[in-house]
Design a protein around this motif. Structure first.
Motif, mmCIF file in Angstrom:
data_model
loop_
_atom_site.group_PDB
_atom_site.id
_atom_site.type_symbol
_atom_site.label_atom_id
_atom_site.label_comp_id
_atom_site.label_asym_id
_atom_site.label_seq_id
_atom_site.Cartn_x
_atom_site.Cartn_y
_atom_site.Cartn_z
ATOM 1 N N VAL A 178 20.552 -4.883 -4.964
ATOM 2 C CA VAL A 178 20.092 -3.646 -5.602
ATOM 3 C C VAL A 178 18.932 -3.995 -6.542
ATOM 4 C CG1 VAL A 178 20.738 -1.711 -7.105
ATOM 5 C CG2 VAL A 178 22.382 -2.602 -5.439
ATOM 6 N N PHE A 179 17.865 -3.200 -6.441
ATOM 7 C CA PHE A 179 16.634 -3.447 -7.186
ATOM 8 C C PHE A 179 16.249 -2.259 -8.047
ATOM 9 C CE2 PHE A 179 16.557 -6.013 -3.423
ATOM 10 C CZ PHE A 179 16.098 -7.237 -3.878
ATOM 11 N N TYR A 180 15.484 -2.564 -9.101
ATOM 12 C CA TYR A 180 15.054 -1.550 -10.061
ATOM 13 C C TYR A 180 13.636 -1.884 -10.520
ATOM 14 C CZ TYR A 180 14.970 0.931 -14.580
ATOM 15 O OH TYR A 180 14.652 1.725 -15.635
ATOM 16 N N GLN A 181 12.863 -0.828 -10.732
ATOM 17 C CA GLN A 181 11.535 -1.016 -11.311
ATOM 18 C C GLN A 181 11.318 0.074 -12.341
ATOM 19 O OE1 GLN A 181 7.307 -0.619 -9.432
ATOM 20 N NE2 GLN A 181 8.243 -2.545 -8.781
ATOM 21 N N LYS A 182 11.104 -0.333 -13.592
ATOM 22 C CA LYS A 182 10.918 0.652 -14.650
ATOM 23 C C LYS A 182 9.511 1.234 -14.584
ATOM 24 C CE LYS A 182 10.265 -3.032 -17.986
ATOM 25 N NZ LYS A 182 10.810 -3.649 -19.148
ATOM 26 N N PRO A 183 9.342 2.408 -15.175
ATOM 27 C CA PRO A 183 8.014 3.042 -15.129
ATOM 28 C C PRO A 183 6.970 2.272 -15.929
ATOM 29 C CG PRO A 183 9.599 4.387 -16.389
ATOM 30 C CD PRO A 183 10.322 3.192 -15.857
ATOM 31 N N LYS A 232 0.827 -1.210 0.000
ATOM 32 C CA LYS A 232 0.000 0.000 0.000
ATOM 33 C C LYS A 232 0.860 1.259 0.000
ATOM 34 C CE LYS A 232 -3.878 -2.193 2.295
ATOM 35 N NZ LYS A 232 -4.565 -2.393 3.570
ATOM 36 N N LEU A 233 2.000 1.214 0.671
ATOM 37 C CA LEU A 233 2.909 2.363 0.665
ATOM 38 C C LEU A 233 3.584 2.530 -0.692
ATOM 39 C CD1 LEU A 233 4.540 2.061 4.186
ATOM 40 C CD2 LEU A 233 3.410 4.098 3.287
ATOM 41 N N PHE A 234 3.915 1.426 -1.353
ATOM 42 C CA PHE A 234 4.599 1.486 -2.641
ATOM 43 C C PHE A 234 3.702 1.948 -3.774
ATOM 44 C CE2 PHE A 234 8.177 -1.088 -1.108
ATOM 45 C CZ PHE A 234 9.202 -0.462 -1.767
ATOM 46 N N GLU A 235 2.442 1.587 -3.753
ATOM 47 C CA GLU A 235 1.561 1.859 -4.887
ATOM 48 C C GLU A 235 1.504 3.328 -5.291
ATOM 49 O OE1 GLU A 235 0.394 -0.165 -7.167
ATOM 50 O OE2 GLU A 235 1.388 -1.748 -6.032
ATOM 51 N N PRO A 236 1.329 4.271 -4.367
ATOM 52 C CA PRO A 236 1.287 5.679 -4.805
ATOM 53 C C PRO A 236 2.595 6.130 -5.465
ATOM 54 C CG PRO A 236 0.457 5.467 -2.561
ATOM 55 C CD PRO A 236 1.036 4.144 -2.944
ATOM 56 N N MET A 237 3.737 5.661 -4.958
ATOM 57 C CA MET A 237 5.015 6.037 -5.567
ATOM 58 C C MET A 237 5.156 5.395 -6.938
ATOM 59 S SD MET A 237 7.752 7.632 -5.905
ATOM 60 C CE MET A 237 7.783 8.527 -4.374
ATOM 61 N N ARG A 238 4.737 4.161 -7.044
ATOM 62 C CA ARG A 238 4.805 3.471 -8.334
ATOM 63 C C ARG A 238 3.987 4.239 -9.378
ATOM 64 N NH1 ARG A 238 5.509 -2.095 -8.118
ATOM 65 N NH2 ARG A 238 4.221 -2.138 -6.257
ATOM 66 N N ARG A 239 2.778 4.654 -9.005
ATOM 67 C CA ARG A 239 1.926 5.420 -9.930
ATOM 68 C C ARG A 239 2.556 6.774 -10.265
ATOM 69 N NH1 ARG A 239 -2.077 3.325 -6.638
ATOM 70 N NH2 ARG A 239 -2.296 5.278 -5.483
ATOM 71 N N LYS A 240 3.054 7.468 -9.241
ATOM 72 C CA LYS A 240 3.666 8.783 -9.453
ATOM 73 C C LYS A 240 4.854 8.682 -10.410
ATOM 74 C CE LYS A 240 5.589 12.623 -6.787
ATOM 75 N NZ LYS A 240 5.697 13.186 -5.445
ATOM 76 N N ALA A 241 5.718 7.716 -10.164
ATOM 77 C CA ALA A 241 6.897 7.540 -11.020
ATOM 78 C C ALA A 241 6.481 7.165 -12.446
ATOM 79 C CB ALA A 241 7.819 6.479 -10.431
ATOM 80 N N ALA A 242 5.510 6.282 -12.576
ATOM 81 C CA ALA A 242 5.056 5.858 -13.903
ATOM 82 C C ALA A 242 4.457 7.034 -14.676
ATOM 83 C CB ALA A 242 4.045 4.726 -13.781
ATOM 84 N N GLU A 243 3.661 7.855 -14.003
ATOM 85 C CA GLU A 243 3.068 9.025 -14.666
ATOM 86 C C GLU A 243 4.140 9.966 -15.195
ATOM 87 O OE1 GLU A 243 0.549 10.722 -11.667
ATOM 88 O OE2 GLU A 243 -0.933 9.108 -11.837
ATOM 89 N N ARG A 244 5.268 10.023 -14.525
ATOM 90 C CA ARG A 244 6.354 10.918 -14.921
ATOM 91 C C ARG A 244 7.399 10.230 -15.795
ATOM 92 N NH1 ARG A 244 7.770 14.294 -9.452
ATOM 93 N NH2 ARG A 244 5.687 15.102 -9.087
#
Length: 179
Positions: free
Chosen positions: A174-179, A121-133
């Motif tokens: 080390v981890f990475y998640q693309k938009p 739940k904490l990650f989801e808003p950041m994931r959306r914000k990063a993807a939008e940008r």
């Protein structure tokens, strides 16, 4: 991080304070609460912000942590922070990968609330914000138990390494998640 603090509770407190303040001062601090109680939080550094932090400002935040360490640990951590850690992260994410996206400084969920979806739940808003940008998100962990958690949250493991210290070996992932 056991290698940084050993069994010294004041050093652990100083490390946690440093990691939280970095996010509060130069990034974003996200919380999860239930019934007005804090159950989890994350701090994030936005793209391109970390290199712009003045050295004297960074010293105000990092200094108390470094002063809480023994001289031997202080020397080790100084070398780690200035060379080995950023070098390995750059090897995993590219020379500017850590700074070109959102970097997770710290994520914590209260022990009695772990495994209940709070981190997701904490990650989801950041994931959306990063993807939008069109921005990626990235992080690292020194706790092997967190590897499965980050993978379950959709992160790609970009690299792992075992570091040697006078107090024993320790791992970094080390981890990475693309938009």
């Amino acid at each position: 991080m056991q290698v940084a603090c050993g069994d010294d509770p004041s050093a652990r407190e100083a490390l946690a304070r440093m990691m939280i303040l970095e996010g509060v001062y130069w990034g974003e601090f996200w919380t999860a609460t239930e019934d007005d109680e804090l159950v989890g939080f994350m701090t994030w550094t936005p793209p391109h912000s970390e290199p712009a932090i003045p050295k004297d400002e960074r010293a105000k935040v990092v200094g108390p942590f470094m002063q809480a360490l023994s001289e031997e640990r202080r020397t080790y951590m100084s070398g780690l922070f200035s060379g080995e850690f950023p070098g390995f992260v750059a090897q995993c994410l590219g020379a500017t990968g850590k700074h070109d996206g959102w970097w997770l400084r710290i994520a914590m969920v209260r022990p009695d609330r772990q495994g209940q979806g709070i981190a997701r739940k904490l990650f989801e808003p950041m994931r959306r914000k990063a993807a939008e940008r069109g921005e990626h998100i990235a992080c690292s962990t020194t706790a092997e138990r967190n590897v499965a958690i980050y993978k379950a949250l959709g992160f790609e493991l970009r690299g792992s390494r075992t570091f040697t210290s006078p107090w024993g070996d320790w791992g970094l992932w080390v981890f990475y998640q693309k938009p």
